[in-house]
Structures are given as structure tokens and as C-alpha cells.
Scaffold this motif. Sequence first.
Motif, mmCIF file in Angstrom:
data_model
loop_
_atom_site.group_PDB
_atom_site.id
_atom_site.type_symbol
_atom_site.label_atom_id
_atom_site.label_comp_id
_atom_site.label_asym_id
_atom_site.label_seq_id
_atom_site.Cartn_x
_atom_site.Cartn_y
_atom_site.Cartn_z
ATOM 1 N N ASP A 86 28.942 58.454 55.067
ATOM 2 C CA ASP A 86 28.899 57.393 54.480
ATOM 3 C C ASP A 86 27.975 57.044 53.094
ATOM 4 O O ASP A 86 28.479 56.805 52.028
ATOM 5 C CB ASP A 86 28.510 56.189 55.382
ATOM 6 N N ALA A 87 26.754 57.796 53.201
ATOM 7 C CA ALA A 87 26.095 57.645 52.142
ATOM 8 C C ALA A 87 26.581 58.782 50.850
ATOM 9 O O ALA A 87 26.526 58.687 49.847
ATOM 10 C CB ALA A 87 24.416 58.463 52.551
ATOM 11 N N MET A 88 27.148 59.823 51.387
ATOM 12 C CA MET A 88 27.917 60.793 50.491
ATOM 13 C C MET A 88 29.081 59.996 49.800
ATOM 14 O O MET A 88 29.160 60.202 48.563
ATOM 15 C CB MET A 88 28.400 62.225 51.024
ATOM 16 N N LEU A 89 29.917 59.337 50.547
ATOM 17 C CA LEU A 89 30.870 58.580 50.101
ATOM 18 C C LEU A 89 30.327 57.518 48.981
ATOM 19 O O LEU A 89 31.034 57.189 47.891
ATOM 20 C CB LEU A 89 31.673 57.918 50.902
ATOM 21 N N ASP A 90 29.416 56.955 49.318
ATOM 22 C CA ASP A 90 28.725 55.878 48.370
ATOM 23 C C ASP A 90 28.349 56.601 47.021
ATOM 24 O O ASP A 90 28.466 55.912 45.866
ATOM 25 C CB ASP A 90 27.376 55.242 48.901
ATOM 26 N N ILE A 91 27.532 57.470 47.421
ATOM 27 C CA ILE A 91 27.256 58.387 45.967
ATOM 28 C C ILE A 91 28.524 58.677 45.092
ATOM 29 O O ILE A 91 28.295 58.575 43.777
ATOM 30 C CB ILE A 91 26.435 59.534 46.297
ATOM 31 N N SER A 92 29.703 59.157 45.788
ATOM 32 C CA SER A 92 30.734 59.254 45.070
ATOM 33 C C SER A 92 31.221 58.157 44.385
ATOM 34 O O SER A 92 31.679 58.145 43.117
ATOM 35 C CB SER A 92 31.774 59.828 46.085
ATOM 36 N N ARG A 93 31.037 56.843 45.002
ATOM 37 C CA ARG A 93 31.553 55.699 44.374
ATOM 38 C C ARG A 93 30.722 55.080 43.559
ATOM 39 O O ARG A 93 31.085 54.846 42.326
ATOM 40 C CB ARG A 93 31.535 54.720 45.575
ATOM 41 N N ALA A 129 22.306 68.006 51.207
ATOM 42 C CA ALA A 129 23.329 67.377 52.187
ATOM 43 C C ALA A 129 23.753 68.198 53.050
ATOM 44 O O ALA A 129 24.135 67.866 54.449
ATOM 45 C CB ALA A 129 24.520 66.735 51.186
ATOM 46 N N SER A 130 24.247 69.517 52.841
ATOM 47 C CA SER A 130 24.921 70.443 53.761
ATOM 48 C C SER A 130 23.928 70.721 54.987
ATOM 49 O O SER A 130 24.357 70.450 56.364
ATOM 50 C CB SER A 130 25.191 71.841 53.013
ATOM 51 N N LEU A 176 23.037 61.688 82.667
ATOM 52 C CA LEU A 176 24.402 61.625 81.955
ATOM 53 C C LEU A 176 24.365 60.445 80.791
ATOM 54 O O LEU A 176 24.839 60.486 79.787
ATOM 55 C CB LEU A 176 25.656 61.278 82.892
ATOM 56 N N SER A 177 23.626 59.461 81.256
ATOM 57 C CA SER A 177 23.495 58.413 80.475
ATOM 58 C C SER A 177 22.834 58.624 78.973
ATOM 59 O O SER A 177 22.981 58.440 77.983
ATOM 60 C CB SER A 177 22.838 57.216 81.127
ATOM 61 N N GLN A 178 21.738 59.314 79.187
ATOM 62 C CA GLN A 178 20.833 60.171 78.245
ATOM 63 C C GLN A 178 21.634 60.943 77.375
ATOM 64 O O GLN A 178 21.393 61.090 76.114
ATOM 65 C CB GLN A 178 19.379 60.716 78.992
ATOM 66 N N MET A 179 22.337 61.756 78.004
ATOM 67 C CA MET A 179 23.107 62.725 77.129
ATOM 68 C C MET A 179 24.095 62.005 76.438
ATOM 69 O O MET A 179 24.327 62.101 75.132
ATOM 70 C CB MET A 179 24.056 63.741 78.095
ATOM 71 N N TYR A 180 24.810 60.910 76.877
ATOM 72 C CA TYR A 180 25.710 60.184 76.181
ATOM 73 C C TYR A 180 24.987 59.460 75.131
ATOM 74 O O TYR A 180 25.531 59.435 73.796
ATOM 75 C CB TYR A 180 26.397 59.133 77.019
ATOM 76 N N GLU A 181 24.045 58.865 75.327
ATOM 77 C CA GLU A 181 23.253 57.933 74.194
ATOM 78 C C GLU A 181 22.762 59.094 72.999
ATOM 79 O O GLU A 181 22.604 58.822 71.757
ATOM 80 C CB GLU A 181 21.919 57.229 74.665
ATOM 81 N N GLY A 182 22.265 60.360 73.363
ATOM 82 C CA GLY A 182 21.934 61.508 72.553
ATOM 83 C C GLY A 182 23.127 61.641 71.768
ATOM 84 O O GLY A 182 23.081 62.005 70.497
ATOM 85 N N ASP A 183 24.023 61.932 72.189
ATOM 86 C CA ASP A 183 25.404 62.298 71.276
ATOM 87 C C ASP A 183 25.996 61.294 70.411
ATOM 88 O O ASP A 183 26.165 61.380 69.506
ATOM 89 C CB ASP A 183 26.759 62.702 72.514
ATOM 90 N N GLU A 184 25.512 59.952 70.946
ATOM 91 C CA GLU A 184 26.275 58.793 70.220
ATOM 92 C C GLU A 184 25.112 58.685 68.943
ATOM 93 O O GLU A 184 25.569 58.354 67.871
ATOM 94 C CB GLU A 184 26.003 57.468 71.116
ATOM 95 N N ARG A 185 23.864 58.853 69.115
ATOM 96 C CA ARG A 185 22.893 58.862 68.030
ATOM 97 C C ARG A 185 23.198 59.847 66.800
ATOM 98 O O ARG A 185 23.229 59.709 65.759
ATOM 99 C CB ARG A 185 21.402 59.171 68.539
ATOM 100 N N GLN A 186 23.644 61.012 67.486
ATOM 101 C CA GLN A 186 23.933 62.352 66.691
ATOM 102 C C GLN A 186 25.210 61.958 65.815
ATOM 103 O O GLN A 186 25.115 62.352 64.841
ATOM 104 C CB GLN A 186 24.187 63.556 67.480
ATOM 105 N N LEU A 187 26.031 61.483 66.465
ATOM 106 C CA LEU A 187 27.473 61.023 65.759
ATOM 107 C C LEU A 187 27.008 60.133 64.764
ATOM 108 O O LEU A 187 27.715 59.909 63.759
ATOM 109 C CB LEU A 187 28.408 60.813 66.819
ATOM 110 N N GLY A 188 26.367 59.141 65.258
ATOM 111 C CA GLY A 188 25.778 57.930 64.128
ATOM 112 C C GLY A 188 24.999 58.536 62.896
ATOM 113 O O GLY A 188 25.448 58.126 61.940
#
Length: 130
Positions: free
Chosen positions: A79-86, A25-26, A60-72
Motif C-alpha cells: 500500500d505504501a508503494m502504491l501511495d508513492i506511485s499515486r 523496498a525489495s 496454532l493460534s500463535q502461528m495464525y496470528e504470526g502469519d496474519e501479522r506478516q501478511l499485514g
Amino acid sequence: MVKLTETQYELEEALRIREEFMSIASHELKTPLTTMILQLQMRKRTLKMRDFTKFTPDKLSQMYEGDERQLGRLTHMIDAMLDISRISSGNFSLSCEQFDFCTLLRDLSELFTDQALKAGCTIEVDTCKP
């Protein structure tokens, strides 16, 4: 005595699995962060050199979309780690949803296109024509 040994073995195995999970996970969380940090450093260096030609609206649009994907990706992993905790605490409920597999394939190919090109490779997705 046998029961105690079995319990001890199960506990040790659970701890080993937890440690392995934490290591994976890390690493998985660090990958998108490293990508974003490298991209930010590259942009900063470009700005310092005052080379604004690299910041076209399309780029700039490509950069934004790439950043958005990485943040996603980061959000999804957390969220998956929180699900494991739940699940471990017995507070997990499952809800299924449909998704477009072709969109996922296209997103993944876009994510790795730059790296593949730098390595002299190409990525082709021809099963999901838009």
C-alpha cells in the motif's frame, strides 16, 4: 548550458533515489516473506515427522496470528508503494487516522520475541500496561 547540466544532475539524482528506494523496498518485502517461508517449512517438517504435539490449540493460534501479522506487513508495504506511485502521478489524497501506539509496541515486541530469545535477549515493553 548550465540549465541543461542542472537538469541532468537532477535527473541522475532522481534515478539514484529511485534505485535506492527499489532496493530498500525489495528487501523490506522479502523479510516477511522469508519469515513466512521458514515458518511453513518448519511446520511441514514437523508434520512429516508426525509430531502433532507441537500443534496445540494455543500454538496454532500463535502461528495464525504470526502469519496474519506478516501478511499485514506485506499489505502495508505494498500500500505504501502504491501511495508513492499515486504521489508521483499527482493522484494522492491524505487521510489521517488515530491508532493505539501501545498496541503497535506490543505487536512489535511479540513479532521479535522468538528471535530475541534465540539470541539470548529479552524484549520488555513496560510503558503500555494492558
